[in-house]
Design a protein around this motif. Structure first.
Motif, PDB file in Angstrom:
ATOM      1  N   LYS A  51      26.177  81.622  42.186  1.00 59.41           N
ATOM      2  CA  LYS A  51      27.100  82.519  42.127  1.00 59.41           C
ATOM      3  C   LYS A  51      26.546  83.420  41.179  1.00 59.41           C
ATOM      4  O   LYS A  51      26.973  84.921  41.473  1.00 59.41           O
ATOM      5  CB  LYS A  51      28.302  82.062  41.775  1.00 59.41           C
ATOM      6  CG  LYS A  51      28.849  80.610  42.401  1.00 59.41           C
ATOM      7  CD  LYS A  51      28.805  80.819  43.986  1.00 59.41           C
ATOM      8  CE  LYS A  51      29.351  79.578  44.648  1.00 59.41           C
ATOM      9  NZ  LYS A  51      29.392  79.709  46.067  1.00 59.41           N
TER      10      LYS A  51
ATOM     11  N   TYR B 177      32.465  91.472  45.059  1.00 59.56           N
ATOM     12  CA  TYR B 177      32.201  90.122  44.653  1.00 59.56           C
ATOM     13  C   TYR B 177      32.507  89.921  43.216  1.00 59.56           C
ATOM     14  O   TYR B 177      32.895  89.037  42.550  1.00 59.56           O
ATOM     15  CB  TYR B 177      30.733  89.883  44.875  1.00 59.56           C
ATOM     16  CG  TYR B 177      30.198  88.352  44.767  1.00 59.56           C
ATOM     17  CD1 TYR B 177      31.033  87.537  45.682  1.00 59.56           C
ATOM     18  CD2 TYR B 177      29.780  87.696  43.729  1.00 59.56           C
ATOM     19  CE1 TYR B 177      30.677  86.229  45.577  1.00 59.56           C
ATOM     20  CE2 TYR B 177      29.261  86.383  43.691  1.00 59.56           C
ATOM     21  CZ  TYR B 177      29.837  85.604  44.550  1.00 59.56           C
ATOM     22  OH  TYR B 177      29.545  84.186  44.519  1.00 59.56           O
TER      23      TYR B 177
ATOM     24  N   GLU C 143      24.544  92.040  43.219  1.00 58.47           N
ATOM     25  CA  GLU C 143      25.442  93.101  43.567  1.00 58.47           C
ATOM     26  C   GLU C 143      25.513  94.177  42.550  1.00 58.47           C
ATOM     27  O   GLU C 143      25.663  95.500  42.703  1.00 58.47           O
ATOM     28  CB  GLU C 143      27.078  92.501  43.770  1.00 58.47           C
ATOM     29  CG  GLU C 143      28.153  93.683  43.977  1.00 58.47           C
ATOM     30  CD  GLU C 143      29.608  93.140  43.849  1.00 58.47           C
ATOM     31  OE1 GLU C 143      30.191  93.177  45.164  1.00 58.47           O
ATOM     32  OE2 GLU C 143      30.010  92.553  42.985  1.00 58.47           O
TER      33      GLU C 143
ATOM     34  N   GLU D 159      34.059  82.859  47.022  1.00 59.38           N
ATOM     35  CA  GLU D 159      34.354  83.547  48.397  1.00 59.38           C
ATOM     36  C   GLU D 159      35.539  83.335  49.013  1.00 59.38           C
ATOM     37  O   GLU D 159      36.100  83.703  49.975  1.00 59.38           O
ATOM     38  CB  GLU D 159      33.478  82.544  49.119  1.00 59.38           C
ATOM     39  CG  GLU D 159      31.788  83.023  49.001  1.00 59.38           C
ATOM     40  CD  GLU D 159      31.336  82.607  47.450  1.00 59.38           C
ATOM     41  OE1 GLU D 159      30.138  82.928  47.194  1.00 59.38           O
ATOM     42  OE2 GLU D 159      31.865  81.521  47.016  1.00 59.38           O
TER      43      GLU D 159
END
Length: 495
Positions: A321, A349, A328, A413
């Motif tokens: 993660k 995200y 990002e 998510e």
């Protein structure tokens, strides 16, 4: 005569003991078999007397145990003779939201929100009308325009955080207690936004005495809640007069800092500007402003630092993660100057990671209690008698498998529409509460958290230290978390 007098005294003593025992037994029988809440399930001893609930609270593991209770007894658990705990998305609306027909919201439970009853009320514990007026005054400082004006102030401290971390890591990767650095940053920010000057925590790489007091007062405040809940407010007042508690010293530091802000004599886009104008107009007293300032300091710094600490822990213990978030952030900006309060809002995200951190590690893991109104009310479709203490317990509802797929897994998510988590009930999580008393600083908190986390990830690679891998498991949770050191190896990114 002496033997007769002794026998008489003994008889009276026995009568007294019998009466006390009779009252206790009678109260216990009433609580279990005759009390209006007798039909609600819960641990037997907890139904008898509130002491069992308060003992568990004082141990610092009640939020975790509450999860077990809901698993055993269902969405509503009687955790004291006159208290119900709820674990359901609809309960947020029924307890904290607007009520139909124009009826006022459920009042806050006085003994929790005002354990110390001889200080002025602030926005957290004010009555309904006073709260509405205070919120209107504070709303200016949290408006979109004010946030734009505050951006240089907030950004300057995040710049300083990055510089100080880089100084610490000049020789390469270095293990740092990030709990401290995040605390120093958020306290410096709120100090400037509330009082016109920081606490110099980042500048000195050390805690300001006030920051230490806030940390030390977590357990003391929990003790105050226990005493107040047992009807011992006079004892609290006596303790505050007789001993040097962190709460008392906290009040003194607030007063001194507030006086400095007032003496600045200039208009600033901060949180207290509207209050100070009210004081100048004779509509607000010094200590009333001080009470609100104290609330702002804790709510605007400690909770933000707690969530960021939790986010760093969860990300570094879930490297996949962290890698996705790093990609990002670093692909979205060419340099630090491009990372601003507005630009970080595009990081989808990032927002999902913060929301998942709020779910797994809510800064306030307990319930924020209200009291059912005169005439009672309906919660989850069932009647709750008047004067019942009610609350949704955040840690429990955030980890309930009825509302979350794999509730113990860190899965950002789930907040991005992943089909795997399509059955998740996202409205079960309400870290900023709902209704007319929801957190006024929600937008500010999200913006500040995004900015700080983005700047850290853009500039550093991170690996959790072995001695911090059980960081959450070893914590105590009262109204707030009592956080140990969070050691993370920080390595500057070379560009």
């Amino acid at each position: 005569m002496a033997p007769l007098q002794a026998a008489s005294s003994l008889n009276w003593a026995l009568i007294g003991v019998v009466l006390v025992v009779s009252v206790i037994v009678g109260k216990a029988i009433y609580n279990v078999f005759l009390h209006p809440l007798r039909s609600y399930p819960g641990p037997f001893l907890w139904k008898l007397f509130p002491l069992a609930r308060w003992i568990r609270f004082s141990h610092g593991d009640l939020p975790f145990y509450m999860r077990e209770l809901h698993t055993k007894y269902g969405p509503v658990v009687r955790i004291a003779p006159n208290e119900l705990a709820f674990c359901h998305p609809q309960a947020w609306k029924d307890i904290y939201g607007h009520r139909s027909g124009g009826a006022p919201e459920l009042p806050k439970y006085e003994y929790f929100y005002r354990a110390v009853d001889n200080i002025p009320r602030g926005i957290l514990n004010a009555h309904r009308d006073e709260h509405a007026a205070l919120r209107r005054q504070l709303s200016h400082g949290f408006s979109e325009r004010s946030m734009q004006l505050q951006e240089p102030i907030i950004g300057s401290y995040v710049d300083l955080l990055v510089r100080r971390l880089q100084e610490q890591c000049q020789g390469g990767a270095v293990g740092l207690n990030m709990r401290e650095w995040l605390n120093w940053t958020t306290f410096d920010v709120i100090g400037d936004l509330a009082f016109g000057s920081s606490f110099d925590c980042l500048e000195k790489s050390d805690y300001h005495p006030w920051v230490k007091l806030v940390a030390n007062s977590v357990q003391q405040t929990a003790a105050m809640h226990v005493l107040a809940g047992m009807g011992l407010r006079p004892l609290i007042r006596a303790l505050l007069k007789m001993t040097r508690l962190a709460i008392t010293d906290n009040q003194k530091l607030v007063a001194a800092k507030l006086q400095q802000r007032i003496e600045l004599g200039v208009e600033r886009p901060d949180f207290l500007e509207a209050f100070i104008k009210k004081k100048e107009a004779g509509e607000m007293g010094f200590w009333q402003i001080a009470a609100n300032a104290m609330i702002l300091i804790v709510a605007g710094s400690e909770t933000t630092a707690t969530l960021l600490s939790g986010a760093l822990f969860l990300l570094t213990t879930n490297p996949d993660k962290l890698e996705k978030l790093t990609q990002e952030v670093r692909s979205s900006f060419n340099n630090d100057d491009e990372i601003t309060l507005s630009s970080v809002s595009r990081l989808s995200y990032m927002l999902a990671c913060l929301n998942e951190s709020l779910r797994m590690y809510p800064p306030v893991p307990t319930g924020m209690p209200r009291q059912s109104p005169k005439g009672g009310c309906f919660i989850l479709g069932k009647f709750v008698p008047e004067d019942t203490v009610v609350a949704v317990w955040q840690y429990s509802v955030n980890h309930n498998p009825n509302f979350w797929t794999e509730p113990d897994s860190f899965a950002p998510e789930r907040f991005m529409g992943d089909p795997k988590f399509k059955n998740d009930q996202l409205d079960a999580m309400q870290p900023f509460s709902v209704g007319p008393r929801n957190c006024i600083g929600r937008n500010m908190a999200y913006a500040e958290m995004r900015l700080i986390l983005a700047r850290i990830i853009y500039n550093f690679d991170m690996v959790i230290a072995d001695d911090s891998r059980d960081w959450v498991k070893i914590q105590k949770a009262y109204t707030l978390w009592k956080k140990p050191a969070l050691n993370i190896h920080m390595k500057p990114v070379v560009r």
